[in-house]
Design an enzyme around this catalytic site. Structure first.
Site, PDB file in Angstrom:
ATOM      1  N   SER A  79       0.796  -1.232   0.000  1.00 55.81           N
ATOM      2  CA  SER A  79       0.000   0.000   0.000  1.00 55.81           C
ATOM      3  C   SER A  79       0.829   1.284   0.000  1.00 55.81           C
ATOM      4  CB  SER A  79      -0.996  -0.006   1.173  1.00 55.81           C
ATOM      5  OG  SER A  79      -0.318  -0.134   2.409  1.00 55.81           O
ATOM      6  N   MET A 101      -6.910  -2.755 -21.218  1.00 56.76           N
ATOM      7  CA  MET A 101      -8.139  -2.694 -20.428  1.00 56.76           C
ATOM      8  C   MET A 101      -8.298  -3.899 -19.497  1.00 56.76           C
ATOM      9  SD  MET A 101      -9.083   0.179 -21.409  1.00 56.76           S
ATOM     10  CE  MET A 101      -8.941   1.309 -22.812  1.00 56.76           C
ATOM     11  N   HIS A 103      -6.127  -4.532 -17.355  1.00 56.15           N
ATOM     12  CA  HIS A 103      -5.543  -4.016 -16.112  1.00 56.15           C
ATOM     13  C   HIS A 103      -6.516  -2.984 -15.546  1.00 56.15           C
ATOM     14  CE1 HIS A 103      -1.596  -5.929 -16.832  1.00 56.15           C
ATOM     15  NE2 HIS A 103      -1.952  -5.787 -18.092  1.00 56.15           N
ATOM     16  N   ASN A 199      -0.797   4.344 -10.400  1.00 55.57           N
ATOM     17  CA  ASN A 199       0.196   4.588  -9.357  1.00 55.57           C
ATOM     18  C   ASN A 199       1.337   3.583  -9.526  1.00 55.57           C
ATOM     19  OD1 ASN A 199      -0.465   2.108  -7.799  1.00 55.57           O
ATOM     20  ND2 ASN A 199      -2.365   3.199  -7.299  1.00 55.57           N
ATOM     21  N   ARG A 210       3.684  -7.442 -18.616  1.00 58.34           N
ATOM     22  CA  ARG A 210       3.724  -6.963 -19.998  1.00 58.34           C
ATOM     23  C   ARG A 210       5.126  -6.636 -20.505  1.00 58.34           C
ATOM     24  NH1 ARG A 210      -1.096  -8.657 -22.051  1.00 58.34           N
ATOM     25  NH2 ARG A 210      -2.817  -8.014 -20.682  1.00 58.34           N
TER      26      ARG A 210
END
Length: 256
Positions: A79, A101, A103, A199, A210
């Site tokens: 986090s 898309m 992700h 982020n 990827r």
């Protein structure tokens, strides 16, 4: 490369010259805005033990605490890597965006729309270095270079198909057919553009899937075109958060 002029007819029967199709093999990624730095990881992490005193991290040199960043990455405390933002402007073939898309967590997208604007005739044709031949069975295959004949066939077949589809698109528009209907004849090799915001944590997850990298603990088998986008996004991110990027590489490129 450019094709010959394409001629359509307007609803009143007047010939109208349309834009000429053009062909590209590259993708582009521009970092348009960001609030991202290694210090964002540190104040987010230290609030758990320091409370309001964690705000002091905003003015400190993150280099002093790169061990903490590495610890968070190694033990997958994820986090603290979410308290930042990067927005990219990406130009790539539509089929790349359809992979994007998938992700969804930590990502926001806005793409140009064929309902509201006439789409430009810019199309993807693989470059000379793009491996064309897939060999092996599903789950255990590799791509290898194609022959000169395969390269020539691929370029010629794609360009011919693109020209025909764009002619049909223009013919329908000239006849008064709505853009949202006429666009159905256009292929996924058409270039589109979008803003993508993420982020660092969501970007690391994207890169782990990827891109291929010698430091990756978990192998990945991305399509080359989306990997080209990922490589450019990673270069931008590495400049913004060098300590976080180094920890990502040092711990096997697995998102925390």
């Amino acid at each position: 490369m450019e094709g010959p002029p394409q001629v359509t007819v307007t609803p009143d029967g007047t010939p109208a010259e349309t834009a000429k199709p053009t062909f590209r093999s590259e993708v582009t990624v521009e970092l348009v805005k960001h609030t991202a730095g290694d210090s964002d990881v540190l104040w987010a992490a230290r609030v758990s033990t320091a409370g309001e005193q964690s705000l002091e991290e905003l003015s400190k040199d993150p280099e002093r605490s790169k061990g903490l960043i590495n610890y968070l990455m190694r033990d997958r405390h994820g986090s603290p890597f979410e308290h930042n933002s990067m927005t990219f402007f990406i130009s790539a073939p539509i089929f790349v965006f359809r992979e994007f898309m998938r992700h969804r967590v930590g990502w926001s997208y806005n793409e140009e729309s064929g309902r509201y604007r006439e789409l430009d005739p810019v199309f993807y044709v693989p470059g000379a270095t793009r491996k064309l031949v897939q060999q092996g069975r599903p789950g255990k295959y590799e791509f290898v270079d194609g022959t000169e004949a395969q390269q020539e066939l691929t370029g010629r077949a794609m360009e011919d198909s693109y020209r025909r589809s764009y002619d049909a698109y223009q013919e329908m528009l000239a006849a008064g057919v709505a853009r949202e209907v006429a666009r159905a004849v256009l292929p996924v090799g058409l270039y589109s553009s979008m803003y993508a915001t993420c982020n660092a944590r969501s970007l690391m997850h994207f890169l782990g899937l990827r891109t291929q990298h010698e430091l990756a603990k978990v192998p990945s088998f991305p399509q080359r075109e989306i990997e080209m986008v990922g490589e450019q996004m990673e270069a931008h991110w590495a400049g913004l958060m060098p300590l976080t990027h180094a920890a990502f590489n040092g711990n096997g490129r697995v998102a925390p």
